[in-house]
Structure formats: C-alpha cells, structure tokens
Design a protein around this motif. Structure first.
Motif, PDB file in Angstrom:
ATOM      1  N   THR A  41      -4.624  -2.259 -57.516  1.00 39.88           N
ATOM      2  CA  THR A  41      -4.700  -1.812 -56.126  1.00 39.88           C
ATOM      3  C   THR A  41      -5.996  -1.075 -55.835  1.00 39.88           C
ATOM      4  O   THR A  41      -6.689  -1.359 -54.847  1.00 39.88           O
ATOM      5  CB  THR A  41      -3.505  -0.900 -55.797  1.00 39.88           C
ATOM      6  N   VAL A  42      -6.356  -0.144 -56.710  1.00 39.88           N
ATOM      7  CA  VAL A  42      -7.544   0.679 -56.469  1.00 39.88           C
ATOM      8  C   VAL A  42      -8.826  -0.129 -56.629  1.00 39.88           C
ATOM      9  O   VAL A  42      -9.740  -0.040 -55.807  1.00 39.88           O
ATOM     10  CB  VAL A  42      -7.556   1.903 -57.409  1.00 39.88           C
ATOM     11  N   VAL A  43      -8.913  -0.936 -57.691  1.00 35.62           N
ATOM     12  CA  VAL A  43     -10.159  -1.676 -57.928  1.00 35.62           C
ATOM     13  C   VAL A  43     -10.361  -2.747 -56.858  1.00 35.62           C
ATOM     14  O   VAL A  43     -11.499  -3.020 -56.436  1.00 35.62           O
ATOM     15  CB  VAL A  43     -10.183  -2.285 -59.351  1.00 35.62           C
ATOM     16  N   PHE A  44      -9.272  -3.332 -56.336  1.00 37.03           N
ATOM     17  CA  PHE A  44      -9.438  -4.300 -55.260  1.00 37.03           C
ATOM     18  C   PHE A  44      -9.859  -3.601 -53.968  1.00 37.03           C
ATOM     19  O   PHE A  44     -10.685  -4.119 -53.215  1.00 37.03           O
ATOM     20  CB  PHE A  44      -8.161  -5.113 -55.004  1.00 37.03           C
ATOM     21  N   GLN A  45      -9.320  -2.421 -53.704  1.00 41.59           N
ATOM     22  CA  GLN A  45      -9.726  -1.680 -52.520  1.00 41.59           C
ATOM     23  C   GLN A  45     -11.193  -1.298 -52.597  1.00 41.59           C
ATOM     24  O   GLN A  45     -11.917  -1.334 -51.591  1.00 41.59           O
ATOM     25  CB  GLN A  45      -8.862  -0.425 -52.348  1.00 41.59           C
ATOM     26  N   GLN A  46     -11.657  -0.964 -53.797  1.00 41.13           N
ATOM     27  CA  GLN A  46     -13.072  -0.655 -53.987  1.00 41.13           C
ATOM     28  C   GLN A  46     -13.935  -1.880 -53.690  1.00 41.13           C
ATOM     29  O   GLN A  46     -14.953  -1.793 -52.996  1.00 41.13           O
ATOM     30  CB  GLN A  46     -13.315  -0.178 -55.416  1.00 41.13           C
TER      31      GLN A  46
END
Length: 204
Positions: free
Chosen positions: A111-116
């Motif tokens: 979730t976090v790395v895709f949002q980045q």
C-alpha cells in the motif's frame, strides 16, 4: 510488446551522450510536508531502509529535487497512433502492479510503496502544465534500466541498479517538438486536464 518498449527506451538512452549542464536547483515543494518515517513502519521488516530512497521528508520526491539537463541531447517527439501510446502505458501500469505484488508480501508495504509511486509519478502533471519550474523531460539514466527489470527467463530481476530517488532528475533529457505555445497552451492544457478529470468516475 515488452521487448519493443524496452528497445524504444534503449534507443532513446543511446542518444544521450556529451556534456551535462550545470545543476539548476528546482523546488517542487507544493506545500508543507510532515517528516513521517516509514523505516520498519508497523514493525514490518519489509519497511527496512524505506526512507533511504527519497528521504524521510521527501516521500514523493517533491521536496529535494535537482534537475540537470543534458544539453547535448536532441530528441524530438514523433506522433504515433494513440492506441500505440495507450498500449505501452498499460504495459508499464501492469508491470508496476506485478512488481508490487510479486516482490512485496506484506499488504501494508504494498500500500505505502504503491502510494509513493503514484504520488511521485503524479508530479509529472505539473511539469506538463509548465507550473513546476522544471523543464519537461525524463531521467535517461534511470530509464535506461527498463530492459533490466525482467530477466531473459521472464522472471523479475532482483539486481540493485545502484541509484536512489535522490538521483532522479540528475540526467534529464528534454524532448523537443511539442506544440506548446506560451500564450494559448496554459488554457488549452487546463481544458484538456479538466475534460480528462471529468471522464474519471468519482472525480466529478
């Protein structure tokens, strides 16, 4: 199709040679940012060293960014059928999904790395609008690694390419030939952006 896209990137990168212009610091700060650290976030080891890529206060690459334009490159755009462009962008989209899903197991990290990724890529819209202060281009050094993402057997590579997000923009190539007109394009681009947003469910 992937091989064709890789060849396109390699052809472009092969044209990038010569003297690099002196760095021109450019700020892409679009507002106040927090200093949220994601190193080992939630106690998950997959977040180890997460902040080392862009920096703890530079989640989407918008704060610490220096663009260095290669003045020796002379790439010019050549209009292709829109279906060809859409196909290649869809390949990149699906490869991004594959990387996130296949090389990360924790859903929180996914979730976090895709949002980045999504947030950093979204900054390109400000370049297209000519409101970011950057010249509109791409990093040819980073793009040159495209063909190395997938190995000859079709599996994803795990090689360290040797760069971080802080290197983004240090080998920028500006592509000429666009129809940008300083008098009329700001309005026409804004109209195109508004029409595109209007076609996205949930944004209108």
């Amino acid at each position: 199709m992937f091989a064709s896209l890789a060849s396109t990137f390699l052809l472009a990168s092969s044209l990038i040679v010569g003297v690099i212009a002196k760095p021109v610091p450019v700020s892409r700060d679009l507002g106040p940012r927090g200093s949220t650290s994601f190193n080992n976030w939630g106690g998950l080891s997959s977040f180890g060293n997460f902040d080392n890529f862009y920096g703890v206060d530079n989640f989407d690459s918008s704060v610490h960014f220096t663009q260095v334009v290669d003045t020796s490159s002379h790439l010019v755009c050549h209009t292709q059928a829109i279906e060809v462009i859409q196909q290649r962008l869809l390949v990149i989209q699906e490869m991004a999904k594959r990387i996130v899903l296949e090389q990360v197991c924790e859903v929180e990290t996914q979730t976090v790395v895709f949002q980045q990724f999504h947030a950093s890529l979204g900054l390109f819209q400000n370049d297209l609008h000519r409101v970011s202060g950057n010249q509109v281009g791409f990093d040819s050094s980073i793009a040159s690694h495209f063909s190395s993402i997938v190995q000859t057997d079709g599996s994803l590579s795990t090689d360290d390419f040797g760069f971080t997000g802080l290197d983004l923009g240090s080998s920028s190539t500006v592509v000429g030939g666009s129809n940008w007109n300083v008098l009329t394009s700001p309005a026409s681009v804004s109209a195109a952006f508004g029409a595109a947003n209007g076609a996205v469910p949930g944004l209108h």
